[in-house]
Design a protein around this motif. Structure first.
Motif, short mmCIF file in Angstrom:
data_model
loop_
_atom_site.label_atom_id
_atom_site.label_comp_id
_atom_site.label_asym_id
_atom_site.label_seq_id
_atom_site.Cartn_x
_atom_site.Cartn_y
_atom_site.Cartn_z
N PHE A 33 -3.74 8.79 -25.04
CA PHE A 33 -2.36 9.21 -25.30
C PHE A 33 -1.51 8.92 -24.07
CE2 PHE A 33 -4.34 11.89 -28.56
CZ PHE A 33 -3.48 11.64 -29.62
N GLY A 34 -0.38 8.24 -24.31
CA GLY A 34 0.51 7.89 -23.20
C GLY A 34 0.26 6.45 -22.80
N ALA A 35 1.22 5.57 -23.09
CA ALA A 35 1.02 4.15 -22.77
C ALA A 35 1.76 3.78 -21.49
CB ALA A 35 1.49 3.28 -23.94
N MET A 42 -0.59 5.05 -16.19
CA MET A 42 -1.99 5.47 -16.17
C MET A 42 -2.68 5.20 -17.51
SD MET A 42 -2.38 6.30 -13.13
CE MET A 42 -4.03 6.95 -13.11
N GLY A 43 -2.02 5.58 -18.61
CA GLY A 43 -2.62 5.39 -19.93
C GLY A 43 -2.93 3.92 -20.17
N ASN A 50 -1.86 5.42 -27.87
CA ASN A 50 -0.75 6.09 -28.56
C ASN A 50 0.37 6.39 -27.60
OD1 ASN A 50 0.62 8.84 -28.98
ND2 ASN A 50 -0.10 8.39 -31.05
N ASP A 51 1.60 6.24 -28.07
CA ASP A 51 2.74 6.74 -27.29
C ASP A 51 3.75 7.31 -28.28
OD1 ASP A 51 3.64 6.07 -24.14
OD2 ASP A 51 5.25 6.72 -25.47
N LEU A 52 4.57 8.22 -27.78
CA LEU A 52 5.62 8.82 -28.61
C LEU A 52 6.60 7.77 -29.07
CD1 LEU A 52 7.14 11.98 -26.89
CD2 LEU A 52 5.96 11.84 -29.09
N ALA A 56 -2.90 11.02 -21.19
CA ALA A 56 -2.23 10.60 -19.95
C ALA A 56 -0.72 10.56 -20.21
CB ALA A 56 -2.75 9.24 -19.50
N ILE A 57 -0.21 11.67 -20.77
CA ILE A 57 1.24 11.72 -21.04
C ILE A 57 1.94 12.40 -19.85
CG2 ILE A 57 0.77 11.80 -23.52
CD1 ILE A 57 1.82 14.78 -23.42
N LYS A 68 1.72 18.72 -22.88
CA LYS A 68 0.29 18.42 -23.04
C LYS A 68 -0.32 19.37 -24.07
CE LYS A 68 -0.40 16.55 -18.33
NZ LYS A 68 -0.71 15.14 -18.40
N LEU A 91 0.58 18.59 -27.60
CA LEU A 91 -0.19 17.45 -28.09
C LEU A 91 -1.61 17.88 -28.47
CD1 LEU A 91 -0.62 14.40 -28.59
CD2 LEU A 91 -1.20 14.18 -26.18
N SER A 128 -2.87 15.14 -12.77
CA SER A 128 -3.23 15.15 -11.35
C SER A 128 -2.96 16.50 -10.71
CB SER A 128 -2.52 14.03 -10.59
OG SER A 128 -1.31 13.70 -11.15
N HIS A 136 -9.82 12.34 -14.10
CA HIS A 136 -8.65 11.99 -13.28
C HIS A 136 -8.83 10.64 -12.59
CE1 HIS A 136 -6.08 12.83 -9.48
NE2 HIS A 136 -5.34 12.31 -10.42
N PHE A 137 -8.15 9.65 -13.16
CA PHE A 137 -8.17 8.29 -12.59
C PHE A 137 -7.13 8.22 -11.47
CE2 PHE A 137 -9.93 7.67 -16.76
CZ PHE A 137 -10.80 6.60 -16.66
#
Ligand code: NAD
Length: 714
Positions: free
Chosen positions: A323-325, A328-329, A346-348, A403-404, A411, A414, A433, A454-455
């Protein structure tokens, strides 16, 4: 009871012997002392035989020829006098050298990794054949542990592939595949794995017929015969390049170059003697010890399942949803798709999704060997990536990583949508983070399947990933997250939940102190310079500009709330934030940046108007004082991480800082460095600063260490 042998002798044809290396119960062949003794015993017998046309050396482990010498044996000898190392090097070389003096042809048939001492063993054979798959690699990674090849590598390699190529391979420490090794002249050819042994037999036959191996035996034992101009040119260009790469902090590549240059016009035995003498000066030095520690940190990480229980197995994952493009996503999706998972991104917003997908496709299509996009890579990976704005499309994923935006309400909203749609065994993870995993897990129906993954940014480059346990996360969830991160080729460290987890919690005191130093009169450039000469890839002030002062401002606020006793709220960061000086991304931070470029920052005359009114005193600092001010609070915070039970092992702190923020490997890690200094010395160093505040006061753990002369690494 004697253990089973590693090397077995067989006959592939009446007159061609084969020595097969296959260390029992081990995944890799390592050249430990007992293996070298076995080789010596076989050669004693084989050399006496007059019926042999050839000897082939191969491995019984598919995809693994020889992984190198036994580093644990080096460590055991670390405190020995120099003569011991000279003899270790010379004896190994004399043994391998026999492969170039036998009354028959010797061929190394290489399938899989062939590095370090393994590459030297192959090198002393008359000929080498490699398989053509991507696992077959040769290389000399010794410089990465602060030494260089010591079993004749620096002497014989220049004679086989040329001095310039050998210098690049040995001083750079990178591997090359069979194709490249053939182009260099190290390997005769590459063949499919199934053809390796027949091709090795054919090579013995053709060499025996042509006798050309005998010509090479003479040639490779003789001086290289280079003239002074050629040598001087190579010296100047290579030294300049190495100096730029190592910043003078890693002596081994320059030492390797020096022996190769000095040995070039000697016969091979004299060049080997130079090598043995020189390598002995590198063994056991603080840098060699520190780099060996890093080697062991990585080795330990590879074996660590992330949990203590031995009876829990990670779940098998096939599909991963992200989630979140955004930055990070997108990075996570690309890294995941590259390793063969099906990925749904996925992104909004449709617009952000398309932008994110483009970045992912660009990244997965990149081919290092051609330094550009490869249509084949794209065709392989792209069909496994789906983009969607519909949350329900991620319902079937085995693992979902969120990763939004860094907003706990967003969060949680979601999670409320996706969690009921997921399969019972699916794992939900957050890449947050700063938000506590504990907080995000509240209200979930299956908190045991929730974990922090956590990347670090940029995902493509950063090797470290923190895996954070929530209060109810199960071992199976942690072990599955760890196995997934490893599959991406990264290093996971497992920690318990706490503000800033491990790496950001340790980075904050360091960053914070840099601002305090500015306000006490230290010049910005001196602070950065001192940190860089300590070995950091960039100074803390530049790091502010790279991370973004807005991000640092928000993260600082969270840490201040968590640790009010020792986190200073700097008026400087507030002033920078309010002035919109966010760093690189806004064109100005502590330095000025050309618009739209990730260029190096330039001095900015308008900065003084913000900084000068806040400066409290005009004190002069030595570089050593700056280093102490920056790194001692980091060490103290690390002792608190241990006291608070956030980390499972001090080694995770060191691995985390090296691969998360570039803490200098040649110092072995923060706690390794602290052990090198000794707790009592650290207590002494802290004394002049204790009046500054809690952040410089020794913790109970440090005091205990100082009293008992203890080490963090025990
Ligand atoms: P970003 O702003 O680049 O991307 C976030 C994306 O999420 C945007 O495209 C946005 O449209 C999308 N989004 C927002 N709400 C959404 C929703 N409900 N459903 C689907 N998509 C949604 O942010 P980023 O820098 O990639 O950070 C993402 C997360 O990773 C944050 O939690 C952040 O703290 C964490 N993180 C960031 C960094 C970093 O350096 N940027 C490093 C480590 C972790």
């Amino acid at each position: 009871m004697a253990s089973a042998p590693t090397i077995k002798l067989s006959m592939i044809e009446d007159d061609i012997a084969v020595l097969t290396l296959d260390e029992p119960d081990k995944g890799a062949n390592i050249l430990s002392r007992h293996v070298l003794e076995e080789l010596a015993a076989h050669l004693d017998d084989l050399e006496l035989r007059s019926d042999l046309a050839g000897l082939i050396i191969c491995s019984g482990k598919p995809g693994m020829f020889i992984a190198g010498a036994d580093i644990r044996e080096f460590v055991a000898a670390q405190d020995e006098p120099k003569e011991v190392f000279v003899e270790m090097s010379s004896a190994g070389r004399r043994l391998f050298q026999r492969l170039s003096q036998t009354p028959f042809v010797t061929v190394a048939a290489i399938d899989g990794i062939c590095v370090g001492g393994g590459a030297e063993l192959a090198m002393w054979c008359d000929r080498r054949l490699m398989t053509d798959n991507s696992k077959s690699q040769i290389g000399f990674p010794e410089v990465k542990i602060g030494i260089y090849p010591g079993w004749g590598g620096t002497a014989r390699m220049p004679r086989i592939i040329g001095l310039s190529n050998a210098a690049e391979l040995i001083c750079g420490g990178e591997n090359v595949d069979g194709k490249a090794a053939t182009a260099l002249g190290f390997a005769t050819d590459t063949v499919p794995t199934a053809d390796l042994m027949p091709a090795a037999v054919a090579l013995v036959r053709s060499e025996k017929a042509s006798q050309s191996y005998l010509v090479d035996r003479q040639r490779w034992a003789a001086p290289l015969g280079m003239n002074d101009t050629e040598l001087a040119f190579l010296a100047v260009t290579s030294q300049a390049y190495i100096q730029q790469q190592t910043k003078g902090q890693y002596p081994a590549p320059l030492a390797a170059l020096a022996v190769m240059l000095q040995g070039a016009n000697l016969d091979v035995n004299a060049a080997c003697d130079l090598e043995a003498n020189g390598i002995a000066d590198l063994f056991g030095t603080p840098i060699n010890r520190a780099l060996i520690n890093v080697f062991f940190l990585i080795d330990r990480n590879k074996k660590d399942t992330g949990i203590e229980a031995a009876d829990v197995t990670p779940r098998d994952l096939k599909s991963v949803g992200v989630f979140g493009a955004g930055i990070m996503g997108g990075g996570i999706a690309a890294a995941t798709a590259r390793r063969g998972y099906d990925v749904a991104l996925n992104d909004l917003s449709e617009e952000y999704l398309q932008k994110g997908l483009r970045a992912v496709i660009e990244e997965v299509s990149y081919d290092k060997s051609i330094k550009g996009p490869s249509i084949n890579k794209a065709l392989d990976v792209v069909p496994h990536i789906d983009g969607t704005t519909d949350v329900a499309d991620l319902a079937g994923c085995d693992l979902v990583i969120e990763a939004i935006v860094e907003n706990p309400d967003a969060k949680k909203q979601l999670y409320a949508k996706i969690e009921p749609l997921l399969g019972d065994d699916a794992i939900l993870a957050s890449n947050t983070s700063t938000i506590p995993i504990t907080r995000l897990s509240q209200g979930l129906a299956r908190p045991e399947k929730f974990v922090g993954i956590h990347f670090f940014n940029p995902v493509r480059k950063m090797m470290l990933v923190e895996v954070i346990r929530g209060p109810e996360t199960t071992d199976e969830t942690v072990a599955t997250a760890v196995a997934y991160v490893k599959k991406l080729g990264k290093y996971p460290i497992v920690c318990n939940d706490g503000p800033g987890f491990v790496v950001n919690r340790l980075l904050l005191p360091y960053m914070n102190e840099a601002l305090e130093l500015i306000l006490e009169g230290a010049p910005i450039k001196q602070i950065d310079r001192a940190a860089k000469s300590f070995g950091m890839p960039m100074g803390p002030i530049t790091l502010y500009d790279v991370v973004g002062l807005d991000t640092a401002y928000h993260a600082g606020g969270i840490m201040k709330e968590a640790f009010p006793d020792r986190v200073v709220e700097s008026p400087l960061i507030t002033a920078m934030y309010e002035a919109g000086r966010f760093g690189q991304k806004s064109g100005a931070g502590f330095f000025a940046y050309a618009p739209g470029q990730k260029s190096k920052g330039k001095d900015d005359p308008t900065l003084a108007a913000i900084v000068d009114p806040l400066i409290r005193k005009q004190q002069a600092f030595s570089d050593e004082q700056i280093v102490d001010r920056l790194f001692l609070p980091m060490v103290l915070e690390a002792t608190r991480l241990i006291e608070d039970g956030i980390v499972r092992n001090v080694r995770d702190i060191d691995l985390g800082l090296i691969f998360g923020v570039g803490f200098p490997p040649f110092r072995g890690g923060l706690m390794f460095w602290a052990d090198h200094l000794g707790a009592a010395t650290i207590m002494e160093k802290l004394k002049p600063y204790e009046s500054i505040g809690e952040r410089f006061r020794p913790t109970e753990l440090l005091k205990k260490m100082a009293t008992n002369d203890g080490k963090f690494y025990d």
